[in-house]
Design a protein around this motif. Sequence first.
Motif, PDB file in Angstrom:
ATOM      1  N   VAL A   9       0.840  -1.201   0.000  1.00 40.30           N
ATOM      2  CA  VAL A   9       0.000   0.000   0.000  1.00 40.30           C
ATOM      3  C   VAL A   9       0.877   1.253   0.000  1.00 40.30           C
ATOM      4  CG1 VAL A   9      -1.597   1.362   1.415  1.00 40.30           C
ATOM      5  CG2 VAL A   9      -2.038  -1.063   1.022  1.00 40.30           C
ATOM      6  N   LEU A  10       1.928   1.259   0.813  1.00 38.83           N
ATOM      7  CA  LEU A  10       2.843   2.397   0.841  1.00 38.83           C
ATOM      8  C   LEU A  10       3.468   2.621  -0.537  1.00 38.83           C
ATOM      9  CD1 LEU A  10       4.647   4.530   2.284  1.00 38.83           C
ATOM     10  CD2 LEU A  10       6.254   2.658   2.673  1.00 38.83           C
ATOM     11  N   LEU A  11       3.937   1.541  -1.150  1.00 40.45           N
ATOM     12  CA  LEU A  11       4.577   1.669  -2.456  1.00 40.45           C
ATOM     13  C   LEU A  11       3.569   1.986  -3.557  1.00 40.45           C
ATOM     14  CD1 LEU A  11       7.300  -1.074  -2.237  1.00 40.45           C
ATOM     15  CD2 LEU A  11       7.428   1.345  -1.674  1.00 40.45           C
ATOM     16  N   ALA A  12       2.332   1.561  -3.395  1.00 42.51           N
ATOM     17  CA  ALA A  12       1.299   1.923  -4.365  1.00 42.51           C
ATOM     18  C   ALA A  12       1.064   3.434  -4.347  1.00 42.51           C
ATOM     19  CB  ALA A  12       0.002   1.178  -4.061  1.00 42.51           C
ATOM     20  N   ILE A  13       1.122   4.025  -3.178  1.00 37.87           N
ATOM     21  CA  ILE A  13       0.962   5.480  -3.079  1.00 37.87           C
ATOM     22  C   ILE A  13       2.138   6.183  -3.748  1.00 37.87           C
ATOM     23  CG2 ILE A  13       0.908   7.423  -1.456  1.00 37.87           C
ATOM     24  CD1 ILE A  13      -0.627   5.504   0.472  1.00 37.87           C
ATOM     25  N   VAL A  14       3.352   5.712  -3.461  1.00 34.66           N
ATOM     26  CA  VAL A  14       4.549   6.314  -4.059  1.00 34.66           C
ATOM     27  C   VAL A  14       4.505   6.180  -5.582  1.00 34.66           C
ATOM     28  CG1 VAL A  14       7.058   6.103  -4.252  1.00 34.66           C
ATOM     29  CG2 VAL A  14       5.962   5.992  -2.008  1.00 34.66           C
ATOM     30  N   LEU A  15       4.181   4.983  -6.080  1.00 36.21           N
ATOM     31  CA  LEU A  15       4.104   4.788  -7.531  1.00 36.21           C
ATOM     32  C   LEU A  15       2.953   5.576  -8.138  1.00 36.21           C
ATOM     33  CD1 LEU A  15       4.963   1.061  -8.286  1.00 36.21           C
ATOM     34  CD2 LEU A  15       6.130   3.099  -9.081  1.00 36.21           C
ATOM     35  N   GLY A  16       1.841   5.683  -7.418  1.00 32.49           N
ATOM     36  CA  GLY A  16       0.714   6.470  -7.920  1.00 32.49           C
ATOM     37  C   GLY A  16       1.091   7.931  -8.108  1.00 32.49           C
ATOM     38  N   LEU A  17       1.856   8.488  -7.169  1.00 26.59           N
ATOM     39  CA  LEU A  17       2.323   9.864  -7.310  1.00 26.59           C
ATOM     40  C   LEU A  17       3.283   9.999  -8.493  1.00 26.59           C
ATOM     41  CD1 LEU A  17       2.888  10.729  -3.547  1.00 26.59           C
ATOM     42  CD2 LEU A  17       1.106  11.644  -5.056  1.00 26.59           C
ATOM     43  N   ALA A  18       4.134   8.991  -8.685  1.00 23.45           N
ATOM     44  CA  ALA A  18       5.079   9.026  -9.809  1.00 23.45           C
ATOM     45  C   ALA A  18       4.353   8.909 -11.145  1.00 23.45           C
ATOM     46  CB  ALA A  18       6.112   7.913  -9.662  1.00 23.45           C
TER      47      ALA A  18
END
Length: 191
Positions: A9-18
């Motif tokens: 979930v944390l990395l999904a947020i980071v990738l979503g912002l990217a």
Amino acid sequence: MTIFEYVSVLLAIVLGLAVSRAMAGVAKFVASEHRSANDWLVAGWCLGLIFMQVIWWLGGWFLYRDLEVFPLGTIMFWVTATALISLAAYVLVPHTDVMNLGAATPNPTIRPAFYVCLGSHFGIVLANFSLTGASAGLLVVTGVPFALTTTGYFLKSVKSQVIHLLVWLLFLSIASLLVVPSIGADSALNL
């Protein structure tokens, strides 16, 4: 929730912002009234980066979802590789007004930091696959983009950068659509 779910979930947020940053680059290109030849290059890399970020997310899902133990080294690898691919999106897209990309940056170029971030991402993934004894197919699928990306750092002319981008996108498409499915997503990515 498992550790995998928290980290994903944390990395999904980071990738979503990217991904949204790379999409903003495409939006700047589309909304621009004035275009230089290099704008096409930046827009092409934005689209390629979006494609790669989606593949990275899906690959991570297949790679880690069934692990019973999720060691700290694995978490740090996934976080670091995701951070580098996300930084590449922020370095790639220039900070300009949406409606004035061409006017504000008459000759935007691909900054070397983009190639450093993207090459570091592939380098970390290649090192991880080498250390964990991944199949030769995965080493090739990771090694060739690493070599292509690091080559881009040294290219100076727009024409050579466009050819580089097309070769990079062609290989990424072939690897994503032909090689990885033929190996089998579950069997190839479960190390």
